[in-house]
Design a protein around this motif. Sequence first.
Motif, PDB file in Angstrom:
ATOM      1  N   ARG A 188       1.044 -74.512 -60.197  1.00 61.23           N
ATOM      2  CA  ARG A 188       0.870 -74.582 -59.205  1.00 61.23           C
ATOM      3  C   ARG A 188       1.216 -72.676 -59.020  1.00 61.23           C
ATOM      4  O   ARG A 188       0.271 -72.273 -58.847  1.00 61.23           O
ATOM      5  CB  ARG A 188       1.351 -75.218 -58.409  1.00 61.23           C
ATOM      6  CG  ARG A 188       0.697 -74.760 -56.656  1.00 61.23           C
ATOM      7  CD  ARG A 188       1.261 -76.078 -55.742  1.00 61.23           C
ATOM      8  NE  ARG A 188       0.866 -75.221 -54.557  1.00 61.23           N
ATOM      9  CZ  ARG A 188      -0.280 -75.831 -54.256  1.00 61.23           C
ATOM     10  NH1 ARG A 188      -1.169 -76.367 -54.713  1.00 61.23           N
ATOM     11  NH2 ARG A 188      -0.713 -75.783 -53.005  1.00 61.23           N
ATOM     12  N   ALA A 189       2.222 -72.734 -59.142  1.00 62.43           N
ATOM     13  CA  ALA A 189       2.852 -71.265 -58.887  1.00 62.43           C
ATOM     14  C   ALA A 189       1.832 -70.384 -59.992  1.00 62.43           C
ATOM     15  O   ALA A 189       1.493 -69.444 -59.686  1.00 62.43           O
ATOM     16  CB  ALA A 189       4.615 -71.080 -59.125  1.00 62.43           C
ATOM     17  N   PHE A 190       2.425 -70.635 -60.920  1.00 61.32           N
ATOM     18  CA  PHE A 190       1.637 -69.858 -61.775  1.00 61.32           C
ATOM     19  C   PHE A 190      -0.210 -69.455 -61.597  1.00 61.32           C
ATOM     20  O   PHE A 190      -0.525 -68.270 -61.893  1.00 61.32           O
ATOM     21  CB  PHE A 190       1.417 -70.904 -63.391  1.00 61.32           C
ATOM     22  CG  PHE A 190       0.434 -69.674 -64.581  1.00 61.32           C
ATOM     23  CD1 PHE A 190       1.534 -69.092 -65.363  1.00 61.32           C
ATOM     24  CD2 PHE A 190      -0.395 -70.072 -64.727  1.00 61.32           C
ATOM     25  CE1 PHE A 190       0.844 -67.948 -65.882  1.00 61.32           C
ATOM     26  CE2 PHE A 190      -1.309 -69.219 -66.152  1.00 61.32           C
ATOM     27  CZ  PHE A 190      -0.145 -68.206 -66.441  1.00 61.32           C
ATOM     28  N   ILE A 191      -0.967 -69.988 -61.212  1.00 62.73           N
ATOM     29  CA  ILE A 191      -2.464 -70.135 -60.917  1.00 62.73           C
ATOM     30  C   ILE A 191      -2.496 -69.388 -59.462  1.00 62.73           C
ATOM     31  O   ILE A 191      -3.756 -69.000 -59.290  1.00 62.73           O
ATOM     32  CB  ILE A 191      -2.781 -71.246 -61.055  1.00 62.73           C
ATOM     33  CG1 ILE A 191      -3.233 -72.345 -59.805  1.00 62.73           C
ATOM     34  CG2 ILE A 191      -3.650 -71.607 -62.284  1.00 62.73           C
ATOM     35  CD1 ILE A 191      -3.659 -73.958 -59.985  1.00 62.73           C
ATOM     36  N   PHE A 192      -1.357 -69.364 -59.024  1.00 63.46           N
ATOM     37  CA  PHE A 192      -1.967 -68.845 -57.594  1.00 63.46           C
ATOM     38  C   PHE A 192      -1.601 -67.613 -57.454  1.00 63.46           C
ATOM     39  O   PHE A 192      -1.713 -66.337 -56.688  1.00 63.46           O
ATOM     40  CB  PHE A 192      -0.370 -69.599 -55.993  1.00 63.46           C
ATOM     41  CG  PHE A 192      -1.517 -70.930 -55.257  1.00 63.46           C
ATOM     42  CD1 PHE A 192      -2.634 -69.924 -54.204  1.00 63.46           C
ATOM     43  CD2 PHE A 192      -1.595 -71.987 -55.674  1.00 63.46           C
ATOM     44  CE1 PHE A 192      -3.147 -71.648 -53.766  1.00 63.46           C
ATOM     45  CE2 PHE A 192      -2.892 -72.726 -55.252  1.00 63.46           C
ATOM     46  CZ  PHE A 192      -2.856 -72.376 -54.457  1.00 63.46           C
ATOM     47  N   THR A 193      -0.831 -67.417 -58.888  1.00 62.21           N
ATOM     48  CA  THR A 193       0.122 -65.656 -58.889  1.00 62.21           C
ATOM     49  C   THR A 193      -0.372 -64.996 -59.747  1.00 62.21           C
ATOM     50  O   THR A 193      -1.151 -64.387 -58.958  1.00 62.21           O
ATOM     51  CB  THR A 193       1.273 -65.333 -59.384  1.00 62.21           C
ATOM     52  OG1 THR A 193       2.050 -66.463 -58.934  1.00 62.21           O
ATOM     53  CG2 THR A 193       1.279 -64.280 -60.044  1.00 62.21           C
ATOM     54  N   ILE A 194      -2.417 -65.369 -60.452  1.00 61.57           N
ATOM     55  CA  ILE A 194      -3.324 -64.916 -61.179  1.00 61.57           C
ATOM     56  C   ILE A 194      -4.091 -64.766 -59.937  1.00 61.57           C
ATOM     57  O   ILE A 194      -4.722 -63.746 -59.243  1.00 61.57           O
ATOM     58  CB  ILE A 194      -3.982 -66.003 -61.221  1.00 61.57           C
ATOM     59  CG1 ILE A 194      -2.524 -65.922 -63.531  1.00 61.57           C
ATOM     60  CG2 ILE A 194      -4.975 -65.641 -62.440  1.00 61.57           C
ATOM     61  CD1 ILE A 194      -2.955 -67.594 -64.517  1.00 61.57           C
ATOM     62  N   ALA A 195      -4.488 -65.785 -59.265  1.00 62.69           N
ATOM     63  CA  ALA A 195      -4.914 -65.608 -57.694  1.00 62.69           C
ATOM     64  C   ALA A 195      -5.302 -64.406 -57.249  1.00 62.69           C
ATOM     65  O   ALA A 195      -5.644 -64.015 -56.452  1.00 62.69           O
ATOM     66  CB  ALA A 195      -5.652 -67.163 -56.765  1.00 62.69           C
ATOM     67  N   ARG A 196      -4.250 -64.442 -56.532  1.00 61.31           N
ATOM     68  CA  ARG A 196      -3.044 -63.295 -55.802  1.00 61.31           C
ATOM     69  C   ARG A 196      -3.720 -62.451 -56.331  1.00 61.31           C
ATOM     70  O   ARG A 196      -4.093 -60.796 -55.815  1.00 61.31           O
ATOM     71  CB  ARG A 196      -2.069 -63.712 -55.174  1.00 61.31           C
ATOM     72  CG  ARG A 196      -1.522 -62.290 -54.307  1.00 61.31           C
ATOM     73  CD  ARG A 196      -0.049 -63.568 -53.567  1.00 61.31           C
ATOM     74  NE  ARG A 196       0.605 -62.407 -54.847  1.00 61.31           N
ATOM     75  CZ  ARG A 196       2.134 -63.449 -55.199  1.00 61.31           C
ATOM     76  NH1 ARG A 196       2.093 -64.925 -54.827  1.00 61.31           N
ATOM     77  NH2 ARG A 196       2.768 -63.693 -56.437  1.00 61.31           N
TER      78      ARG A 196
END
Length: 67
Positions: free
Chosen positions: A55-63
Amino acid sequence: MNHTFEMIYESESDAIFRFCLVRVSDRDEALNLTQETFLHLWQSLQKGEKLLNSRAFIFTIARRLVI
């Protein structure tokens, strides 16, 4: 690997879309950013990267994509 991607996509795709939509205020752009986010996830999984917190990984990508 496909199973991991599918699980993450199913559980997080709506949240990523909403995250992007709030920041760009354009539905089409939010859809593009969501797709790009999961493309980056797919590529990372293909390389064999281990995700401690998906979850943290994909939200970092999206951000980063939104910026």
